[in-house]
Design an enzyme around this catalytic site. Structure first.
Site, PDB file in Angstrom:
ATOM      1  N   HIS A 149       0.851  -0.776  -0.272  1.00 27.29           N
ATOM      2  CA  HIS A 149       0.072   0.107   0.345  1.00 27.29           C
ATOM      3  C   HIS A 149       0.837   0.663   0.053  1.00 27.29           C
ATOM      4  CE1 HIS A 149      -3.709   2.965   0.419  1.00 27.29           C
ATOM      5  NE2 HIS A 149      -2.865   3.003   1.913  1.00 27.29           N
ATOM      6  N   ASP A 166       0.616   4.654  -0.312  1.00 21.85           N
ATOM      7  CA  ASP A 166      -0.156   6.260  -0.404  1.00 21.85           C
ATOM      8  C   ASP A 166       0.761   7.177  -1.284  1.00 21.85           C
ATOM      9  OD1 ASP A 166      -1.860   5.902   1.817  1.00 21.85           O
ATOM     10  OD2 ASP A 166       0.077   5.594   3.254  1.00 21.85           O
ATOM     11  N   ASP A 194      -7.404   1.644   2.302  1.00 22.09           N
ATOM     12  CA  ASP A 194      -7.048   2.176   3.842  1.00 22.09           C
ATOM     13  C   ASP A 194      -7.792   2.976   3.400  1.00 22.09           C
ATOM     14  OD1 ASP A 194      -5.302   3.010   5.817  1.00 22.09           O
ATOM     15  OD2 ASP A 194      -5.048   4.501   4.209  1.00 22.09           O
ATOM     16  N   HIS A 232      -6.001   9.473  -0.686  1.00 27.91           N
ATOM     17  CA  HIS A 232      -7.307   9.929   0.803  1.00 27.91           C
ATOM     18  C   HIS A 232      -6.510   9.868   1.606  1.00 27.91           C
ATOM     19  CE1 HIS A 232      -4.739   5.321   0.024  1.00 27.91           C
ATOM     20  NE2 HIS A 232      -5.022   5.803   1.528  1.00 27.91           N
TER      21      HIS A 232
END
Length: 972
Positions: free
Chosen positions: A53, A55, A169, A417
Site C-alpha cells: 500500500h 500512499d 485505506d 485519501h
C-alpha cells in the site's frame, strides 16, 4: 491513519519464459480469470494476495516516497515474478507506476507486459491514486480513474484492464463510489475500514462478503460484489516477511536449530481456520503486505513459497477439509466467491446505504476529516472548476490533452485519501498545493492559447487567473482600467455575480455590445491586510460586484472595468440596528433586536431562523456546542440594486456577510473564520448552525453522496447494525460534499457548500456544518502532528460560502421542484463561470462554443481531447427519479450539430472510465439481483442496439453515458 501489522513470504526459484506479449491482444486472448490458480468445492481455499500500500503522499511527499521506497518495490517485484510463474502481485497506484515506467528499459517494459498478459502481475483499481470517498466529488473521481486507466492501457494494452476496485485505506466508504465502480465495469470492490460494530456483526453473521446495491436510480447496473477484509490490510501476526519486519523466516531445513516449517504451517492454518468462520463461502482472502513494503521482494516471496509448499507437505485440515493455499489476487477471489455462490445458491447480504462514519473503536469516530484543512478542500474544488474549462477549450480547439497534463496529474494526486482529507503532514499539504497551483497556471496558459486560436486572434489573449482574490489580492485588478473574460463551463446559459477585489473608487463596468452594467462596490467579509505583512502583496480594500447576465453555454462574455472617481462608491460601514434586507416580500432576511436572524423568506416561503458560529467541543463535561453568543456588531453594508448585504461580527476571528442577490433563489452566507483562538488551552472545531421553523423532523436529514444521489440519515441510527451513542456529535456527522437538507411534510430547507464539510442535524429542524478545526493534540492515528494550520505567519483563516435555499418541496420556485432548483444551484456552484483577466478584449465580446444549449436536466459532464479526431464525451442526467414531475424522466438529446468547430461522425459507447468499450465489458452478473430490463436505457443490451452513427442519446435519471466520438474539424 496507517496501522502496522504483519505479513507472509515466498519459495522455489524457477526461471520462466512465457509466450510473447501481444500488445494489441483482443481481451479474449488475455489470461484474465484463466490465470487464477484452481480452487475446489470441497476444500478451504486460502487466497494469498501480495501487495504494497503506497500512499501518494502522507508523512512524506509523493516524490519522497517514490524515490525512497516505491521504485524499489516495483522493480524487485517484477524480477521476482519472473522467477516463478505461480507468484502474483497487484499494482495499485498509477501515479507511481507512471513515474517508474518512464525509467525502464525496453527489455523491462516487455517483461512487464508479458507478466500482465499472463495474469501474474495484475493492475488493481488502476486510478491515479487510491482516492478518498468522503471529501471527493464524483467528477474528480471519474477524471482520476480515466487518467490512470488510460495510461495503463496505453502502455500495457487491454490485458491490463483492472477487474476490481481496491480501496483498502480510505476512512469509510461511500455508496456513490461503489456505484461508480460498477459503472466502470468492475467485478468487485474491496476495502478494510468499517465501523467496529458493523465489522463485529458482519463477522458474526458471515456477511463480510456482500452485494452492494449502490444506487436508488440505476438499478442492478450499479450493483457490485463487495468484500470487507478480515484484518485491516496487513499480513497475519507473525507472518510479515518484509525486509523491515522482524518476524521469523520460515526455515525448512530439519537439521537447522531454527527449523520451524511444520509449526509455522500449523499456525497459519489456525489463522485461516479462524477467518473462514466469518465468511459465507469456502474462500478466504489473506493480504500479504502493508504500507511501503516489498522493497526486497525475493525475501517475501521465498517465505510465501515455503509456506505454500509446507501446506502440500504437512496437509493440515480444517474440520476434515483440506486447505488449498494459493497465490491469488482480489479479482480471483471475487471470481471464486461468485462461482461458489452461484453453484450453491447462497444468498449474500445486500447493502443499500453507505459505510459512514467510520469508527475503529469506542469513542474514536473518524468524522473530523470531513472538514480538516478547509482551504485545501476549497483549492481542490477551484482546480476542478478550471480543469473542466481547460479540457473543454482543448477539445473544441482541437488540441491534444494527454496523461502528461500537469493539472490532470495534480488533481489525480489530490483525490488521494491523505490529500483531500487533510490527514497529511503540513509539509505534504504544501507540496500538494504546489502541484495544484503549477497545474492551474499551466491550464490557464493553455486556455488562453486555445481561446485565442478559436477566436482567430493574431496575438494571444494572455489570460490570467486571480487565485488569491478570496483574500483580496489581485494585481490584475489594481489598475485604472482592466478587462475580464467570464467563461461559462456549463452547456446551458447561466448568470453569475462576479466579485473582484478593487481599490476604493467608483467604477464603470462595460459589458458585451458596449452596454454599461450596474455595479456595486462593497466591503470584504474581513480585513486581510495581515497577508500584506507576510507576502508584501497589495491587499485591495473593496469588492466590486456586477452581474454577468445570461453567459452563453460553453461561452464567454468580456467586460471592461474603468475607474471613474477617487470618491468611494461603497457604503460606509455603520453600526446600526438592522431590521430587514432583501428584495420585496418574497426574498428577504429579518433580524431581531440583538442582530441575529429572525426569519428568512425565499420562494415565497418564510422560516424563522437563526444562524451563528459555534465551537464544537465534545469533551466529557460538555456534549453540546458552546455558542459564541450574540454578534458584537450587525452592520448594514449596502442596499444597492445588484446585491444587499449585512455583515455580522462576533469577534476579531469570526465574521460573516449575509448577501441577497436580486435574481437568485438562494441567500449567500459568506463566512470567514480564523485564526481560531486556542490561547485558552483548548482545541476547537467551529460550526455554523441553522435553526428553522420547519415542523418536527424527528432527527431525519439528507446528505449528498459525492455530489450525486441524496442519502437518508437519521440521528443515532444505522440501517445495518445497532448504533451506540458514545459520541453523540461525532457519531452523527456525515460528509457533505455539496448539500445537506431537512424537510417536513411541505417545506424543505437546504444548505449548499463550496467544498466538502462535515454536517449533521443534531436537533430537530436544525442543520449544522463544521467550518474549520484547530487542535492542540494529535489523535494518535499516525500523522504525528496536531492539526493547527499556519498560513502567512499566523493561524489559518478560512473563507467560504453557504448558499441557503428554502421552499415548498413540490412547487419550488414555481417552475421546478425544490430538488431540481437545488441541483441547478449546486451545479452552478461547482462549475462557476471562471473569471479571467486579459490585456485586451476580443473583437467579439460575447460568444459560445456550442451551436445550441442542452436541456436543464442534462449535463455535459466531460468534454475532453482524446486522440486525433476523437473527443471524450460524457452526458449525465442530473436528477433522481421523482425529484421533479417534469424533469425526472428519461430524456433524449441529439448531439449532432452541437459543436461549432467540429462535426460528430459517430459515437462509440464505453464504460464510465472510458477504458473499456461497452461491447467488451464482461462484468459479473449475479442471479440474486438479476439484470436490467432490456428496454431500459440502463441495460447493456439496449445501449448496444444503438448504431454508432445515431447521435440521439437517451438518459435515465442519474445515468451517465460515456462516448468516444469520432469527429471532423471544420479547419482540417
Amino acid at each position: 491513519m496507517k496501522m502496522k501489522f504483519v505479513a507472509v513470504a515466498a519459495l522455489f526459484v524457477v526461471v520462466v519464459t512465457g509466450k510473447p506479449f501481444d500488445y494489441n491482444a483482443d481481451p479474449d486472448d488475455c489470461a484474465g480469470y484463466n490465470a487464477c490458480h484452481p480452487v475446489y468445492d470441497d476444500r478451504l481455499n486460502v487466497h494469498l494476495v501480495p501487495h504494497s500500500h503506497d500512499d501518494v503522499g502522507w508523512l512524506s511527499t509523493k516524490d519522497q516516497y517514490y524515490y525512497q521506497s516505491v521504485q524499489y518495490t516495483i522493480s524487485t517485484v517484477v524480477k521476482s515474478l519472473l522467477q516463478n510463474p505461480d507468484r502474483r502481485f497487484i499494482q495499485v497506484e498509477t501515479a507511481y507506476f507512471y513515474m517508474w515506467w518512464a525509467d525502464q528499459s525496453q527489455k523491462t517494459k516487455a517483461d512487464v507486459r508479458q507478466l500482465i498478459n499472463e495474469g501474474r502481475l495484475e493492475i488493481t483499481n488502476g486510478a491515479w491514486s487510491m482516492n478518498d470517498e468522503a471529501a471527493v466529488h464524483y467528477q474528480s473521481t471519474i477524471d482520476q480513474f480515466t487518467l490512470g486507466l488510460r495510461f495503463v492501457e496505453d502502455v500495457l494494452g487491454k490485458c491490463a484492464r483492472p477487474r476490481v476496485g481496491w480501496q483498502i485505506d480510505p476512512f469509510g466508504h461511500s455508496r456513490e463510489h461503489a456505484s461508480l465502480m460498477a459503472q466502470m465495469g468492475m467485478d468487485g470492490l474491496f476495502f478494510a475500514r468499517l465501523d467496529y460494530r458493523d465489522r463485529r456483526k458482519r463477522n458474526s453473521d458471515k456477511t463480510a462478503d456482500l452485494i452492494w446495491s449502490a444506487s436508488e436510480n440505476l438499478g442492478n447496473s450499479s450493483s457490485i460484489f463487495t468484500s470487507v477484509l478480515y484484518n485491516h490490510y496487513s499480513a497475519p501476526g507473525g507472518f510479515c516477511f518484509d525486509i523491515r519486519c522482524g518476524d521469523s523466516p520460515i526455515v525448512t531445513d530439519p537439521e537447522s536449530t531454527e527449523y520451524n516449517w511444520d509449526t509455522r504451517v500449523k499456525d497459519f492454518a489456525n489463522y485461516a481456520s479462524s477467518q473462514s468462520n466469518n465468511y459465507p463461502t469456502n474462500n478466504v482472502l489473506i493480504t500479504m503486505g502493508d504500507d511501503f513494503q516489498w522493497t526486497s521482494a525475493e525475501q517475501y516471496y521465498t517465505n510465501i513459497d515455503r509456506l505454500i509448499e509446507g501446506f502440500k507437505k504437512f496437509k493440515p485440515t480444517i474440520n476434515s477439509k483440506e486447505i488449498n493455499i494459493i497465490y491469488s489476487t482480489p479479482s480471483c477471489y471475487a471470481k471464486a466467491v461468485r462461482d461458489a455462490v452461484e453453484a450453491q445458491k447462497i444468498e449474500l447480504d445486500v447493502k443499500t446505504d453507505d459505510f459512514f462514519p467510520y469508527a475503529d473503536t469506542t469513542n474514536t469516530v473518524w468524522s473530523g476529516y470531513f472538514t480538516s484543512r478547509p482551504t485545501s478542500k476549497r483549492l481542490e474544488r477551484l482546480a476542478n472548476n478550471l480543469h473542466q474549462v481547460s479540457k473543454q477549450v482543448g477539445a473544441i480547439s482541437g488540441r491534444q490533452f494527454d496523461v502528461k497534463n500537469k493539472l490532470s496529474q495534480a488533481m489525480g494526486v489530490m483525490q488521494h485519501h491523505d490529500a483531500i482529507t487533510g490527514t497529511e503532514k503540513a509539509a505534504v499539504e504544501k507540496d500538494y498545493h504546489r502541484m495544484l497551483t503549477a497545474g492551474m497556471e499551466t491550464a490557464t496558459s493553455d486556455i488562453s492559447s486555445g481561446l485565442s486560436s478559436l477566436l482567430g486572434l493574431e496575438s494571444d489573449l494572455d489570460l490570467k487567473s486571480c487565485l488569491l482574490s478570496n483574500i483580496s489580492i489581485c494585481a490584475e485588478a489594481d489598475a485604472d482600467q482592466f478587462h475580464v473574460l467570464v467563461y461559462n463551463p456549463l452547456a446551458r446559459p447561466v448568470s453569475h455575480y462576479v466579485q473582484i477585489p478593487v481599490d476604493d473608487f467608483t467604477f464603470q463596468v462595460t459589458g458585451p455590445l458596449g452596454l454599461v452594467i450596474d455595479n456595486q462596490v462593497t466591503d470584504p467579509v474581513r480585513d486581510f491586510s495581515f497577508v500584506s505583512h507576510a507576502t508584501r502583496d497589495r491587499v485591495l480594500p473593496k469588492i466590486l460586484i456586477f452581474k454577468a447576465d445570461n453567459i452563453p453555454a460553453f461561452g464567454y462574455q468580456a467586460y471592461t472595468i474603468d475607474r471613474q472617481s477617487t470618491v468611494s462608491s461603497s457604503s460606509k460601514e455603520k453600526v446600526m440596528a438592522v431590521d430587514e434586507i432583501g428584495f420585496g416580500e418574497d426574498k428577504n432576511v429579518k433580524f431581531d433586536h440583538v442582530g441575529l436572524i429572525r426569519s428568512i423568506t425565499i420562494n415565497n416561503v418564510t422560516s424563522a431562523k437563526t444562524s451563528g458560529a459555534y465551537i464544537f467541543r465534545p469533551d466529557t463535561l460538555n456534549r453540546d456546542a458552546i455558542p459564541l453568543g450574540e454578534p458584537e456588531t450587525t452592520i448594514l453594508v449596502n442596499t444597492g440594486n445588484v446585491v444587499r448585504e449585512v455583515k455580522q461580527v462576533w469577534n476579531d476571528w469570526v465574521t460573516q456577510i449575509i448577501r441577497i442577490y436580486k435574481d437568485e433563489d438562494y441567500i449567500e452566507f459568506d463566512w470567514a473564520v480564523g485564526p481560531v483562538n486556542i490561547t485558552d488551552g483548548f482545541g476547537k472545531e467551529i460550526i455554523t448552525r441553522y435553526t428553522t421553523s420547519l415542523k418536527e423532523t424527528d432527527g431525519v436529514f439528507y446528505t449528498d453522496s459525492n455530489g450525486r444521489e441524496m442519502i437518508y440519515r437519521k440521528k443515532d441510527y444505522r440501517p445495518t447494525y445497532t448504533y451506540t451513542s458514545e459520541e453523540p456529535q461525532a457519531g452523527n456527522y456525515y460528509p457533505v460534499n455539496s448539500k445537506i437538507l431537512i424537510r417536513d411534510e411541505q417545506n424543505e430547507f437546504a444548505v449548499l457548500t463550496d467544498r466538502s464539510e462535515g454536517g449533521s442535524s443534531l436537533n430537530s429542524s436544525e442543520v449544522e456544518l463544521m467550518l474549520i478545526r484547530a487542535l492542540l493534540d494529535d489523535d494518535k492515528r499516525g500523522v504525528g502532528e496536531n492539526l493547527n494550520e499556519i498560513e502567512y505567519g499566523a493561524g489559518l483563516v478560512a473563507r467560504g460560502s453557504h448558499f441557503v435555499t428554502l421552499g415548498d418541496i413540490a412547487k419550488g420556485n414555481g417552475e421546478v421542484s425544490m430538488a431540481a432548483l437545488e441541483r441547478d444551484i449546486a451545479q452552478r456552484k461547482l462549475l462557476q463561470p471562471w473569471v479571467f483577466f486579459t490585456e485586451t478584449v476580443p473583437p467579439q465580446s460575447e460568444g459560445s462554443l456550442l451551436d445550441h444549449s442542452l436541456p436543464s436536466n442534462v449535463h455535459l459532464l466531460t468534454l475532453e481531447p482524446w486522440s486525433d479526431n476523437a473527443i471524450l464525451i460524457r452526458l449525465e442526467h442530473v436528477l433522481e427519479k421523482e425529484e421533479d414531475p417534469n424533469l425526472s424522466k428519461e430524456v433524449t438529446v441529439d448531439v449532432s450539430g452541437l459543436f461549432k468547430t467540429f462535426k460528430i461522425v459517430s459515437m462509440k459507447e464505453y464504460m464510465l472510465a472510458a477504458n473499456t468499450p461497452l461491447e467488451e465489458s464482461k462484468k459479473f452478473t449475479w442471479s440474486q439481483v438479476g439484470e436490467e430490463d432490456a428496454s431500459s436505457p440502463l441495460s447493456k443490451e439496449n445501449r448496444l442496439a444503438r448504431d454508432e452513427a445515431d447521435l440521439n442519446i437517451t438518459l435515465a435519471p442519474m445515468q451517465i453515458r460515456t462516448f468516444v466520438a469520432t469527429v471532423e474539424f471544420a479547419s482540417k
